[in-house]
Design an enzyme around this catalytic site. Structure first.
Site, PDB file in Angstrom:
ATOM      1  N   SER A 104      45.480  40.035  45.568  1.00  0.00           N
ATOM      2  CA  SER A 104      44.094  40.321  45.206  1.00  0.00           C
ATOM      3  C   SER A 104      43.659  39.256  44.188  1.00  0.00           C
ATOM      4  O   SER A 104      44.494  38.698  43.473  1.00  0.00           O
ATOM      5  CB  SER A 104      43.953  41.723  44.621  1.00  0.00           C
ATOM      6  N   GLY A 106      42.064  39.187  41.226  1.00  0.00           N
ATOM      7  CA  GLY A 106      42.393  39.403  39.826  1.00  0.00           C
ATOM      8  C   GLY A 106      43.881  39.336  39.557  1.00  0.00           C
ATOM      9  O   GLY A 106      44.320  38.749  38.558  1.00  0.00           O
ATOM     10  N   CYS A 107      44.659  39.917  40.443  1.00  0.00           N
ATOM     11  CA  CYS A 107      46.111  39.935  40.250  1.00  0.00           C
ATOM     12  C   CYS A 107      46.709  38.542  40.410  1.00  0.00           C
ATOM     13  O   CYS A 107      47.689  38.193  39.747  1.00  0.00           O
ATOM     14  CB  CYS A 107      46.758  40.914  41.232  1.00  0.00           C
ATOM     15  N   THR A 108      46.128  37.736  41.290  1.00  0.00           N
ATOM     16  CA  THR A 108      46.590  36.360  41.448  1.00  0.00           C
ATOM     17  C   THR A 108      46.343  35.579  40.158  1.00  0.00           C
ATOM     18  O   THR A 108      47.201  34.811  39.708  1.00  0.00           O
ATOM     19  CB  THR A 108      45.876  35.688  42.632  1.00  0.00           C
ATOM     20  N   VAL A 111      49.100  36.847  37.551  1.00  0.00           N
ATOM     21  CA  VAL A 111      50.478  36.362  37.727  1.00  0.00           C
ATOM     22  C   VAL A 111      50.565  34.865  37.479  1.00  0.00           C
ATOM     23  O   VAL A 111      51.578  34.361  36.965  1.00  0.00           O
ATOM     24  CB  VAL A 111      51.035  36.719  39.125  1.00  0.00           C
TER      25      VAL A 111
END
Length: 210
Positions: A104, A106-108, A111
């Site tokens: 997703s 935001g998650c990319t 991380v």
């Protein structure tokens, strides 16, 4: 919630409602049904209590706070090895960040922010772990050249142990925990929208602790 005082019914009021097992439709021309609805239905629903089925209620979990001991969790990483947070007690501080889902936007960002900050975390002697419910993190980790482990929490056991909240009970929360060598949580950063800030907040907490 409740339905408050309903407006008075008259022949000009369009009505669609279930009465018993029958459906009254606006413009049906059935005056008797309209009168029955006005006299029987309206008083009974002046205040309606809506019960949420137990299956859809969200269990109230205590969110781990700063000063609490970190829960003992064991989860598999992208290589199939089991990681136990308790194994690092007395050895090194640990950063555990919970995020909603691989790939997703935001998650990319999140991380990758931790990836780019890894030299600082290494200098601070800290281990970094990302956690989500994805069963296979290997493609995601390889795609972004992540130098740390991603853990699969497919049953949400770790999320529940830390008490990570959900947004509106639907979207898994985004929370980062910084744990010192003694196994005590020294920083909790909770932000679903500011994904890229999690790495910086964790780094600053470790720098302050040192």
């Amino acid at each position: 919630f409740h339905i408050g005082n309903l407006p008075a019914c008259d022949k000009r009021t369009p009505i669609m409602a279930f009465v018993g097992s029958g459906l009254v439709i606006p413009g049906s021309g059935v005056a008797a049904n309209r009168r029955a609805l006005c006299s029987r239905f309206v008083p009974r629903v002046a205040r309606v209590q809506v019960a949420v089925p137990s299956a859809t209620r969200q269990t109230a979990l205590k969110m781990i706070e700063e000063g609490d001991k970190a829960p003992e969790i064991s989860l598999p990483d992208q290589d199939g090895n089991v990681v136990r947070i308790a194994d690092f007690v007395g050895k090194s501080p640990v950063v555990v960040f919970f995020y909603p889902k691989d790939d997703s936007p935001g998650c990319t960002k999140e991380v990758c922010a931790f990836r780019d900050a890894m030299p600082d975390f290494t200098d601070l002697g800290a281990e970094v772990f990302g956690v989500s419910a994805d069963a296979d993190h290997a493609p995601f980790a390889a795609k972004h050249n992540l130098p740390y482990k991603l853990l699969s929490d497919t049953q949400n056991a770790a999320r529940k142990a830390f008490g990570v909240p959900s947004l509106l009970g639907l979207l898994p929360g985004r929370v980062t925990y910084v744990i010192n060598k003694e196994g005590t949580v020294i920083k909790v950063f909770n932000s679903i929208g500011n994904a890229a800030a999690h790495a910086d907040e964790a780094r600053k907490a470790l720098q302050t602790a040192n």
